[in-house]
Design a protein around this motif. Structure first.
Motif, PDB file in Angstrom:
ATOM      1  N   LYS A 170       0.815  -1.217   0.000  1.00 34.81           N
ATOM      2  CA  LYS A 170       0.000   0.000   0.000  1.00 34.81           C
ATOM      3  C   LYS A 170       0.851   1.271   0.000  1.00 34.81           C
ATOM      4  N   THR A 173       1.153   4.068  -2.880  1.00 33.57           N
ATOM      5  CA  THR A 173       0.090   5.040  -3.174  1.00 33.57           C
ATOM      6  C   THR A 173      -0.411   5.773  -1.932  1.00 33.57           C
ATOM      7  N   LYS A 174       0.294   5.621  -0.812  1.00 32.74           N
ATOM      8  CA  LYS A 174      -0.221   6.200   0.427  1.00 32.74           C
ATOM      9  C   LYS A 174      -0.206   7.724   0.410  1.00 32.74           C
ATOM     10  N   ARG A 177      -3.507   9.106  -0.757  1.00 35.37           N
ATOM     11  CA  ARG A 177      -4.590   8.967   0.223  1.00 35.37           C
ATOM     12  C   ARG A 177      -4.405   9.927   1.393  1.00 35.37           C
ATOM     13  N   TYR A 372      -7.003   3.775   6.476  1.00 31.75           N
ATOM     14  CA  TYR A 372      -7.248   4.121   5.081  1.00 31.75           C
ATOM     15  C   TYR A 372      -5.948   4.393   4.319  1.00 31.75           C
ATOM     16  N   GLY A 377      -6.914   1.229   2.015  1.00 31.54           N
ATOM     17  CA  GLY A 377      -6.944   1.951   0.753  1.00 31.54           C
ATOM     18  C   GLY A 377      -8.330   2.122   0.185  1.00 31.54           C
ATOM     19  N   SER A 378      -9.362   1.890   1.011  1.00 32.34           N
ATOM     20  CA  SER A 378     -10.741   1.979   0.534  1.00 32.34           C
ATOM     21  C   SER A 378     -11.611   2.665   1.574  1.00 32.34           C
TER      22      SER A 378
END
Length: 451
Positions: A170, A173-174, A177, A372, A377-378
């Protein structure tokens, strides 16, 4: 301010608020709670304090305080580097004291006390790093973060290597977010409109006000009387409309078949979940309820009183919950909560933390941001609880905007209570409590005169 090297003192306070006077927090199981917190202050040789707390409903808070006080010998005098460089081993040490453990183990009073102490340690560490806890957790290298966790009894479901791999996957792409959270915040639902002791008029007024403030997610307490619950459900749906999210919470009062029958009757009002439909320890009972209600579009949510990571493991294995409701204080503090968040991510079960109480909103917001940004991630079917009382008493109250928690920026876990409030509401000799005793609203043992 110099960087501290060791803990020099630990203070334990019993802070209580008379919320039962207005029925704030009332539900089918707890009709008159006085929201309270055993409150920990860690002093250091660098003049930096760590603040931690756990949560009770009044009576028994003194027992948790006593349990926390007995842990001083494993806290005071310890070097902070020794704790934080191998936090998983330290957490295992304090939860596996061969004598103290007997009255748990890893559950109940001892675990509530553990949470208060452990939360204070994490608050101290985050302050040392100059970051809010959520940000410290988001920035921490996967191996270092996993080293803070105790995987005892759960490695049949999640190993350290798996946890590291999940975090690394994850991490690419953290940043995206995190930027999203800083801009829009994390979605929350409000329970403040639906306490069981509230009148129809109060429910209508509060729900209408909440919608005007941007809330689109609501929860109502149920479980005392079916026909009354149906009537209140109709009021709620009329006020909030057919499309906003609506959940219900029975706070453990039903047997398995009672829960199925009751919720089948409430199904036309389209609740997203039924929370704590039966004993919080009955994993197979929850599984049976979930199997019966899932075809009706109703999920099962639980975890507010789930004792430890081992029970959460079994709830997840048995498909006994569709919404994982970690509590910041029922589990043994940050270390154990993170293991449950990681297990839930592996099972693709949304984490929807329990909050309210004293400081719980301030605590759990950090977990939602971490979950998250770093784990799930959702945001699908994810939301965190909010209750609007006992925030002005906090040094750094949660910031809510358009039905979302906004990420705090101050360093620490941010559960400190304003010093004057601490002094007034420390039980039983604080000025606020002495005034309530004098007025006859409470007895010295904090029972109401009419109880």
């Amino acid at each position: 301010m110099s960087r501290p090297t060791k803990i020099t003192a630990m203070h334990v306070k019993d802070i209580r608020f008379p919320t039962s006077l207005e029925k704030d927090g009332s539900d089918a199981m707890h009709d008159s709670p006085d929201y309270s917190c055993p409150y920990i202050i860690l002093e250091t040789d660098g003049h930096l304090q760590g603040i931690g707390s756990t949560f009770t409903a009044g009576k028994g808070s003194e027992v948790v305080c006593f349990a926390a006080d007995t842990m001083k010998n494993r806290v005071v005098g310890r070097r902070l580097d020794d704790i934080f460089n191998n936090f998983g081993a330290y957490w295992h040490e304090i939860t596996c004291d061969s004598q103290f453990r007997w009255i748990g183990p890893e559950k109940g009073v001892t675990h509530l006390a553990t949470a208060a102490v452990v939360n204070a340690l994490w608050d101290l560490w985050a302050k040392m790093e100059g970051k809010p806890l959520w940000k410290m957790l988001v920035d921490m290298e996967p191996e270092k973060l996993v080293n803070c966790l105790d995987f005892s009894y759960i490695e049949d479901v999640l190993t350290k290597d798996e946890a590291v791999a999940m975090l690394k996957k994850k991490d690419a792409t953290k940043d995206k977010r995190e930027a999203e959270m800083l801009k829009t915040g994390y979605p929350i639902y409000t329970t403040s409109c639906g306490w069981l002791g509230y009148s129809d008029e109060k429910i209508t007024k509060l729900a209408t006000e909440a919608m005007s403030q941007g809330f689109s997610r609501f929860k109502m307490k149920v479980g005392k009387d079916l026909q009354d619950d149906i009537r209140r459900a109709a009021i709620f749906r009329k006020v909030i409309g057919p499309d906003r999210i609506w959940c219900v919470d029975a706070n453990q009062v039903w047997g398995v078949q009672d829960a199925i029958d009751w919720m089948t009757a409430l199904a036309p009002y389209k609740p997203l979940w039924i929370e704590e439909p039966t004993s919080p320890d009955d994993i197979l009972g929850h599984a049976a309820i979930a199997k019966a209600l899932n075809p009706l579009g109703i999920g099962v949510a639980t975890g507010e009183m789930c004792q430890n990571r081992v029970m959460f493991k079994q709830f997840l294995q048995a498909n006994a919950l569709q919404f994982c409701q970690i509590d910041a204080c029922r589990l043994g503090g940050v270390n154990e909560v993170l293991t449950v968040i990681l297990m839930a991510a592996k099972f693709n079960v949304p984490v929807c933390p329990h909050a309210g109480g004293v400081g719980l909103c301030e605590l759990v917001q950090h977990y939602s941001f971490f979950d998250y940004i770093r784990c799930s991630g959702s945001l699908e079917n994810r939301m965190t609880e909010f209750a609007d009382h006992l925030h002005k008493e906090m040094c750094a109250p949660v910031k809510v905007r358009d039905g979302h928690y906004m990420p705090p920026q101050a360093p620490g876990f941010l559960v400190g209570i304003v010093p004057d409030v601490q002094k007034a509401y420390e039980y039983p000799d604080g000025s606020a409590w002495l005034d309530l005793f004098e007025k006859g609203l409470f007895k010295r043992d904090h029972d109401h005169e009419d109880n």
